[in-house]
Motif scaffolding. Sequence first.
Motif, PDB file in Angstrom:
ATOM      1  N   ARG A 193       0.765  -1.334   0.052  1.00 21.16           N
ATOM      2  CA  ARG A 193       0.082   0.018  -0.149  1.00 21.16           C
ATOM      3  C   ARG A 193       0.833   1.299  -0.066  1.00 21.16           C
ATOM      4  NH1 ARG A 193      -4.618   1.054   4.502  1.00 21.16           N
ATOM      5  NH2 ARG A 193      -2.259   1.519   5.878  1.00 21.16           N
ATOM      6  N   GLU A 194       2.103   1.145   0.720  1.00 24.92           N
ATOM      7  CA  GLU A 194       2.880   2.300   0.842  1.00 24.92           C
ATOM      8  C   GLU A 194       3.478   2.488  -0.673  1.00 24.92           C
ATOM      9  OE1 GLU A 194       5.978   1.720   3.164  1.00 24.92           O
ATOM     10  OE2 GLU A 194       4.731   1.401   5.018  1.00 24.92           O
ATOM     11  N   ARG A 195       3.740   1.272  -1.232  1.00 27.89           N
ATOM     12  CA  ARG A 195       4.351   1.541  -2.774  1.00 27.89           C
ATOM     13  C   ARG A 195       3.130   2.087  -3.757  1.00 27.89           C
ATOM     14  NH1 ARG A 195       9.183   2.288  -3.430  1.00 27.89           N
ATOM     15  NH2 ARG A 195       8.927   1.791  -5.584  1.00 27.89           N
ATOM     16  N   LEU A 196       1.826   1.642  -3.421  1.00 26.84           N
ATOM     17  CA  LEU A 196       0.918   1.933  -4.307  1.00 26.84           C
ATOM     18  C   LEU A 196       0.591   3.596  -4.199  1.00 26.84           C
ATOM     19  CD1 LEU A 196      -1.501   1.868  -6.246  1.00 26.84           C
ATOM     20  CD2 LEU A 196      -2.864   0.969  -4.086  1.00 26.84           C
ATOM     21  N   ARG A 197       0.643   4.023  -3.060  1.00 33.83           N
ATOM     22  CA  ARG A 197       0.657   5.563  -2.921  1.00 33.83           C
ATOM     23  C   ARG A 197       1.885   6.243  -3.203  1.00 33.83           C
ATOM     24  NH1 ARG A 197      -1.309   5.177   3.755  1.00 33.83           N
ATOM     25  NH2 ARG A 197      -3.562   4.835   3.037  1.00 33.83           N
ATOM     26  N   ALA A 198       2.863   5.863  -3.178  1.00 34.29           N
ATOM     27  CA  ALA A 198       4.053   6.381  -3.911  1.00 34.29           C
ATOM     28  C   ALA A 198       3.871   6.326  -5.279  1.00 34.29           C
ATOM     29  CB  ALA A 198       5.353   5.575  -3.401  1.00 34.29           C
ATOM     30  N   ALA A 199       3.566   5.215  -5.892  1.00 36.90           N
ATOM     31  CA  ALA A 199       3.608   5.489  -7.571  1.00 36.90           C
ATOM     32  C   ALA A 199       2.422   6.271  -8.079  1.00 36.90           C
ATOM     33  CB  ALA A 199       3.262   3.852  -7.925  1.00 36.90           C
ATOM     34  N   ARG A 200       1.178   6.245  -7.237  1.00 36.52           N
ATOM     35  CA  ARG A 200       0.204   7.240  -7.785  1.00 36.52           C
ATOM     36  C   ARG A 200       0.842   8.555  -7.398  1.00 36.52           C
ATOM     37  NH1 ARG A 200      -3.255   5.905  -3.594  1.00 36.52           N
ATOM     38  NH2 ARG A 200      -2.872   7.741  -2.167  1.00 36.52           N
ATOM     39  N   ASP A 201       1.339   8.972  -6.419  1.00 32.44           N
ATOM     40  CA  ASP A 201       1.787  10.444  -6.360  1.00 32.44           C
ATOM     41  C   ASP A 201       3.113  10.857  -7.544  1.00 32.44           C
ATOM     42  OD1 ASP A 201       0.183  10.522  -4.351  1.00 32.44           O
ATOM     43  OD2 ASP A 201       1.497  10.313  -2.511  1.00 32.44           O
ATOM     44  N   GLU A 202       3.706   9.728  -7.488  1.00 33.29           N
ATOM     45  CA  GLU A 202       4.892  10.085  -8.695  1.00 33.29           C
ATOM     46  C   GLU A 202       4.371  10.129 -10.039  1.00 33.29           C
ATOM     47  OE1 GLU A 202       8.706   7.594 -10.413  1.00 33.29           O
ATOM     48  OE2 GLU A 202       7.736   6.986  -8.493  1.00 33.29           O
ATOM     49  N   LEU A 203       3.339   9.078 -10.359  1.00 38.29           N
ATOM     50  CA  LEU A 203       2.855   8.921 -11.772  1.00 38.29           C
ATOM     51  C   LEU A 203       1.713   9.947 -12.305  1.00 38.29           C
ATOM     52  CD1 LEU A 203       3.758   5.305 -12.086  1.00 38.29           C
ATOM     53  CD2 LEU A 203       5.538   7.103 -12.739  1.00 38.29           C
ATOM     54  N   GLY A 204       0.898  10.202 -11.228  1.00 34.65           N
ATOM     55  CA  GLY A 204      -0.369  10.695 -11.379  1.00 34.65           C
ATOM     56  C   GLY A 204      -1.321   9.860 -12.009  1.00 34.65           C
ATOM     57  N   ILE A 205      -1.065   8.605 -11.694  1.00 35.44           N
ATOM     58  CA  ILE A 205      -2.370   7.665 -12.324  1.00 35.44           C
ATOM     59  C   ILE A 205      -3.790   7.864 -11.799  1.00 35.44           C
ATOM     60  CG2 ILE A 205      -2.840   5.236 -12.630  1.00 35.44           C
ATOM     61  CD1 ILE A 205       0.053   4.849 -13.224  1.00 35.44           C
TER      62      ILE A 205
END
Length: 420
Positions: free
Chosen positions: A116-128
Motif C-alpha cells: 500500500r505504501e508503494r501504491l501511494r508512492a506510485a500514484r503520487d509520482e505518476l499521477g495515475i
Amino acid sequence: MRVAVLGAGIIGVTTAHELARAGAEVTLVERREGVALETSAGNAGVVAPGYVTPWAAPGMPSKVLRTLLAPTGPVVFRPNLDPALWRWIARWLGECAAERFRINKPRMQRLAFYSRERLRAARDELGIAYDRSEGYLQLFRTEKERALAEPALGLLRELGVPHRLVDPATCLDIEPGLAGAAARPVGGLHLPEDEAGDCAAFARALSHRFRQAGIATRFGTVVTSLTLEGGRITGLRLAGPDGPEILACDAVVVALGPESAALLAPLGIDVPIYPVKGYSITLPVRDDAAAPRAALMDEAYKVAITRLGDRVRVAGTAELGSRALTPRQKPVETLLKVVRDWFPRGVDTGTITPWVGARPMTPDGPPILGPTAVPGLFLNLGHGSTGWAMSLGSAKIVADLVTGARPEIDVAGLTIARYA
C-alpha cells in the motif's frame, strides 16, 4: 541486464515497471492482446492490508465441507479427479492449523502494508487515475457476525490500524446510500485508511508509459518453454503472430498465475498453486445519491461492493475444483441479491457485466517471490485474491532481487524456500 517478464496481469505489469525503473532492459510477454485481461480484469479492487488473510485458517475445512452440496455460497467446493487439486488440498489442510495461521497471516500483512505504501508512492509520482475511493466499511447483518469480528479487532489494534466499530446510524453517515437499503445493518466496522480502485485501469495506465520507459511488449505471444545453458536461463521459446522464435535474455520473471506451474514443472520446480475462482458483476450507477461512495463488505455473504467512478463492482465467492471460466448463474444471483439488499435504487441491475477469474492461490496464503534453484529464473506468483493489494510491493521486492538490490522489507516466508 535483459529481463523477460511473463504475464501482463497487475503482477507482471508492475514488475516490468519496477525493473525498468531499476535500469533493466525489459520485455513483457503476454498471450492476450493487452494487459489485465484475465484475473486482474474484474476483481473487487479493495486495498485493505489489515484484512489480508490466508484462506487456510482454523475452521475453514469444516466451512468448506458444509458447502459441499450447496449450489453457491462464500466458499464452493467442486470435487474432481485432478491430482493437482488433491495435492494442493493436502497441503492446504496442514496450513489450516492455528499455529500455521499465526505464521502465515503476518507474512501476508507485512507485504500488504508495504505494497500500500508503494501504491501511494506510485500514484503520487505518476499521477495515475484509477477510480480510487477512500474508506472500507464492513457491514454486519446480525449480532452474531459482529461478535465474531472480535478476534479481527484485536489484530487491528495490535497492528495499529485505524478503525472503529460503528452503530447503524453511523453506517448511514458513512454511506448515505444505505438509507434506501432493503436490509438493515446492526452495525459496522469502518477502516478509514483503506481504499479501493480499479486494478485493471491502473495496469492499463501504467502500461501506457511503457514505451517511454523503454519496455518492449510482446502481446499475442505464448511462452512454450524456457531455454538454459549450463543450468542457467538464457532465453525463451515463443510462439507468436510471426511463428516460433527464441528471445534471448539474462533473467526471467514468471508471473503467469495458474499457468506458471506447467511452465516450471519441466525444470523440476514445483510451485504449489491452484486456481480458486472468483466472481464479480459490474453495474452502472443509476442514482448517485443512492449508490455507494466507497467500498463495503457484506460480512454474511463475504461479498465486496466497490464504487468505481460511474460503476459499482460486486465481487465474491471462492470456488475450488473447477477450472472452467464460464460464469455460473447461482453466484451471479447471489451477487445481485447482495447489491439489491443494500443499494436497490443506486444501481441498474438490468445491465450487468459478469466476470469470473482464476485466482492463483498457494496452500498457505503468501505469494511466492524471488529466485529459484535455476540461476536467472525468478517468481512473482500465487497472490490469490489479494494480487491487487500486494502487487506494488511484490513488484519492488522482485525487481530488487533480480537486480541485486536489498529489498526494503524482510522477505522471509515469501520465497519458494519455505516449501523446501
